[in-house]
Design an enzyme around this catalytic site. Structure first.
Site, PDB file in Angstrom:
ATOM      1  N   CYS A  47      46.361  25.995  60.101  1.00  0.00           N
ATOM      2  CA  CYS A  47      45.008  26.839  59.491  1.00  0.00           C
ATOM      3  C   CYS A  47      44.817  26.349  58.053  1.00  0.00           C
ATOM      4  CB  CYS A  47      45.577  28.268  59.388  1.00  0.00           C
ATOM      5  SG  CYS A  47      45.944  28.938  60.927  1.00  0.00           S
ATOM      6  N   GLY A  48      45.542  25.856  57.206  1.00  0.00           N
ATOM      7  CA  GLY A  48      45.116  25.448  55.922  1.00  0.00           C
ATOM      8  C   GLY A  48      44.534  24.334  56.048  1.00  0.00           C
TER       9      GLY A  48
END
Length: 170
Positions: A47-48
């Site tokens: 996600c990052g």
């Protein structure tokens, strides 16, 4: 994987917290294009990377007249810390309570894990889904599909009724 809403479907409206005391509604973007990026959790490695990529190419989305909104079930305080750490320049919306309601309305919720799918939607200026994609949860879907979908949309009309060229001109 979820059965996400398909192209040609009206995008469900929503109002979510962007900070602990401020909300943002989809209807605030009426007449503009929106990219919705649902994702499982702020601090997960995939996600990052995904949100950092979108932050990096945000000017490309905007060149096509689109605003980017990230949505997960994390709380607004978590989003603020994540956005600050990653230096994100787009809104992260909290689908926290009732948990996952907006993700569910888009067919992008993983009930077994209690998180959003890694699902992408391009919404046109009329509020219709122009493109959607659900990636395997462990795979960063990148941005090519979003950019292809934005490029496939007809030019937006300016306020004076003439076409606005949203494509790159050499």
């Amino acid at each position: 994987m979820a059965n996400t809403l398909a192209k040609g479907t009206r995008a469900p409206g929503f109002t979510l917290h962007v900070t602990p005391d401020q909300t943002l509604s989809l209807n605030e973007f009426t007449g503009r294009r929106v990219v919705l990026a649902f994702y499982p959790a702020d601090w997960s490695p995939v996600c990052g990377d995904q949100m950092s990529l979108y932050n990096h190419i945000l000017p490309e989305f905007r060149k096509h007249g689109a605003e980017l909104l990230g949505i997960s079930v994390d709380g607004a305080w978590c989003h603020q810390a994540f956005a600050r750490e990653r230096k994100l320049h787009f809104a992260l919306l909290s689908d926290f309570e009732p948990k996952g309601d907006v993700a569910k309305s888009y067919g992008a919720y993983r009930s077994a894990e209690g998180v959003a799918e890694r699902a992408l939607f391009v919404i046109d200026e009329k509020g219709m889904i122009a493109w959607s994609y659900c990636s395997p949860i462990a795979v960063n879907p990148g941005a090519d599909g979003i950019l292809d979908a934005l490029e496939a949309l007809p030019p937006m009309e300016k306020k004076d009724g003439t076409a606005q060229n949203s494509h790159n001109v050499a």
